[in-house]
Design a protein around this motif. Structure first.
Motif, PDB file in Angstrom:
ATOM      1  N   MET A  79       0.820  -1.200   0.000  1.00 56.17           N
ATOM      2  CA  MET A  79       0.000   0.000   0.000  1.00 56.17           C
ATOM      3  C   MET A  79       0.859   1.256   0.000  1.00 56.17           C
ATOM      4  SD  MET A  79      -3.088  -1.210   2.541  1.00 56.17           S
ATOM      5  CE  MET A  79      -4.109   0.206   2.114  1.00 56.17           C
ATOM      6  N   HIS A  80       2.028   1.169   0.607  1.00 57.15           N
ATOM      7  CA  HIS A  80       2.924   2.326   0.642  1.00 57.15           C
ATOM      8  C   HIS A  80       3.381   2.703  -0.759  1.00 57.15           C
ATOM      9  CE1 HIS A  80       6.080   5.057   1.951  1.00 57.15           C
ATOM     10  NE2 HIS A  80       6.967   4.346   1.257  1.00 57.15           N
ATOM     11  N   MET A  81       3.726   1.698  -1.551  1.00 54.66           N
ATOM     12  CA  MET A  81       4.176   1.927  -2.913  1.00 54.66           C
ATOM     13  C   MET A  81       3.019   2.018  -3.914  1.00 54.66           C
ATOM     14  SD  MET A  81       7.457   2.254  -3.218  1.00 54.66           S
ATOM     15  CE  MET A  81       8.946   1.998  -2.249  1.00 54.66           C
ATOM     16  N   GLY A  82       1.849   1.536  -3.528  1.00 53.72           N
ATOM     17  CA  GLY A  82       0.735   1.530  -4.462  1.00 53.72           C
ATOM     18  C   GLY A  82       0.892   0.461  -5.522  1.00 53.72           C
ATOM     19  N   LEU A  83       1.226  -0.754  -5.073  1.00 57.36           N
ATOM     20  CA  LEU A  83       1.465  -1.870  -5.990  1.00 57.36           C
ATOM     21  C   LEU A  83       0.753  -3.130  -5.519  1.00 57.36           C
ATOM     22  CD1 LEU A  83       5.320  -1.768  -6.695  1.00 57.36           C
ATOM     23  CD2 LEU A  83       3.527  -1.334  -8.369  1.00 57.36           C
ATOM     24  N   ILE A  84       0.172  -3.843  -6.450  1.00 56.53           N
ATOM     25  CA  ILE A  84      -0.243  -5.224  -6.242  1.00 56.53           C
ATOM     26  C   ILE A  84       0.673  -6.033  -7.147  1.00 56.53           C
ATOM     27  CG2 ILE A  84      -2.048  -6.944  -6.646  1.00 56.53           C
ATOM     28  CD1 ILE A  84      -4.114  -4.822  -5.987  1.00 56.53           C
ATOM     29  N   TYR A  85       1.328  -7.070  -6.615  1.00 59.95           N
ATOM     30  CA  TYR A  85       2.334  -7.765  -7.401  1.00 59.95           C
ATOM     31  C   TYR A  85       2.369  -9.252  -7.068  1.00 59.95           C
ATOM     32  CZ  TYR A  85       5.024  -7.157  -3.067  1.00 59.95           C
ATOM     33  OH  TYR A  85       5.434  -7.163  -1.753  1.00 59.95           O
ATOM     34  N   ILE A  86       2.956 -10.001  -7.985  1.00 63.67           N
ATOM     35  CA  ILE A  86       3.097 -11.436  -7.797  1.00 63.67           C
ATOM     36  C   ILE A  86       4.575 -11.788  -7.697  1.00 63.67           C
ATOM     37  CG2 ILE A  86       0.932 -12.093  -8.890  1.00 63.67           C
ATOM     38  CD1 ILE A  86       2.429 -12.669 -11.460  1.00 63.67           C
ATOM     39  N   GLN A  87       4.862 -12.852  -6.920  1.00 62.34           N
ATOM     40  CA  GLN A  87       6.208 -13.375  -6.752  1.00 62.34           C
ATOM     41  C   GLN A  87       6.168 -14.890  -6.855  1.00 62.34           C
ATOM     42  OE1 GLN A  87       7.002 -11.592  -2.818  1.00 62.34           O
ATOM     43  NE2 GLN A  87       8.844 -10.740  -3.714  1.00 62.34           N
ATOM     44  N   GLY A  88       7.230 -15.466  -7.407  1.00 58.12           N
ATOM     45  CA  GLY A  88       7.279 -16.919  -7.483  1.00 58.12           C
ATOM     46  C   GLY A  88       8.441 -17.397  -8.322  1.00 58.12           C
ATOM     47  N   GLU A  89       8.958 -18.566  -8.003  1.00 56.26           N
ATOM     48  CA  GLU A  89      10.102 -19.116  -8.723  1.00 56.26           C
ATOM     49  C   GLU A  89       9.754 -19.504 -10.153  1.00 56.26           C
ATOM     50  OE1 GLU A  89      11.668 -22.326  -6.503  1.00 56.26           O
ATOM     51  OE2 GLU A  89      12.322 -21.094  -4.801  1.00 56.26           O
ATOM     52  N   THR A  90       8.461 -19.614 -10.446  1.00 58.30           N
ATOM     53  CA  THR A  90       8.058 -20.011 -11.799  1.00 58.30           C
ATOM     54  C   THR A  90       7.986 -18.823 -12.745  1.00 58.30           C
ATOM     55  OG1 THR A  90       5.711 -19.781 -11.205  1.00 58.30           O
ATOM     56  CG2 THR A  90       6.711 -21.952 -10.939  1.00 58.30           C
ATOM     57  N   LEU A  91       8.177 -17.597 -12.225  1.00 57.50           N
ATOM     58  CA  LEU A  91       8.124 -16.413 -13.078  1.00 57.50           C
ATOM     59  C   LEU A  91       9.469 -16.222 -13.764  1.00 57.50           C
ATOM     60  CD1 LEU A  91       6.294 -13.975 -10.635  1.00 57.50           C
ATOM     61  CD2 LEU A  91       5.295 -15.335 -12.484  1.00 57.50           C
TER      62      LEU A  91
END
Length: 214
Positions: free
Chosen positions: A72-84
């Motif tokens: 919320m501080h940065m204004g981002l919704i993001y995904i993380q994962g080793e498959t990316l």
């Protein structure tokens, strides 16, 4: 999870489907983007949709071993994962990306009250010159092509007309700059990015969020 999706109307399903595709393509959603018509930052419809269906999206991506998070501080919704997987970028785009991250971090460290910062083309090329990663100033055509590519991935947003590109041309650097770089020391990385070693080659930037403050 399927029942939740099926209960949505067709228009909302389309919005949600688009958000999923954007997240897979660039790993993040920006809360605010620059609107040239008004000259102001405006809330993104994609972000609103992602926030509205956050719990559903979190479960959806978890099936593939991908974590969905919101900063919320940065204004981002993001995904993380080793498959990316990372995206392969031309050399100049890689250099500019690293320099933009450095400029972003420097301005944010100066107690910025905003999650985005503004820089000029002169600042970008000047910072690249400090690290001796460019043997000469790129041509206007090369710079415009590179800026257009970074704009495509919503890393930056030109505030001025690109056809009139010069050292005073302004760009907004979005907080999504965090979403395309690993948490490496950018100065050290730029220091090893010599013209002799990497001339003419392409580089891969990992599309993975580094640790950011909540």
């Amino acid at each position: 999870m399927i029942a939740y999706y099926e209960e949505l109307d067709d228009e909302e399903r389309d919005r949600l489907r688009n958000v999923i595709q954007v997240l897979y393509r660039q790993t993040f959603l920006l809360e605010r983007k620059f609107d040239k018509r008004t000259g102001r930052m405006a809330v993104s419809g994609e972000y609103r949709t992602g926030s509205r269906h956050f719990e559903f999206l979190k479960e959806y991506f978890a099936v593939a071993g991908i974590t969905l998070q919101e900063n919320m501080h940065m204004g981002l919704i993001y995904i993380q994962g080793e498959t990316l997987w990372g995206e392969k970028l031309p050399r100049l785009a890689t250099i500019y990306l690293l320099v933009l991250k450095l400029l972003y971090d420097e301005q944010m460290a100066a107690v910025s009250s905003s999650s985005h910062v503004v820089v000029t083309m002169g600042m970008v090329n000047g910072k690249a010159g400090e690290f001796h990663v460019l043997s000469s100033l790129p041509s206007p055509t090369e710079m415009r092509k590179t800026i257009a590519l970074l704009k495509k991935y919503q890393i930056i947003e030109p505030m001025d007309v690109l056809e009139e590109l010069d050292e005073n041309t302004r760009f907004i650097i979005y907080p999504s700059i965090h979403a395309v770089l690993l948490g490496d020391d950018i100065r050290e990385l730029l220091g090893t990015f010599s013209e002799e070693e990497y001339g003419g080659e392409e580089a891969i930037i990992q599309s993975t969020l580094e640790d950011m403050p909540e």
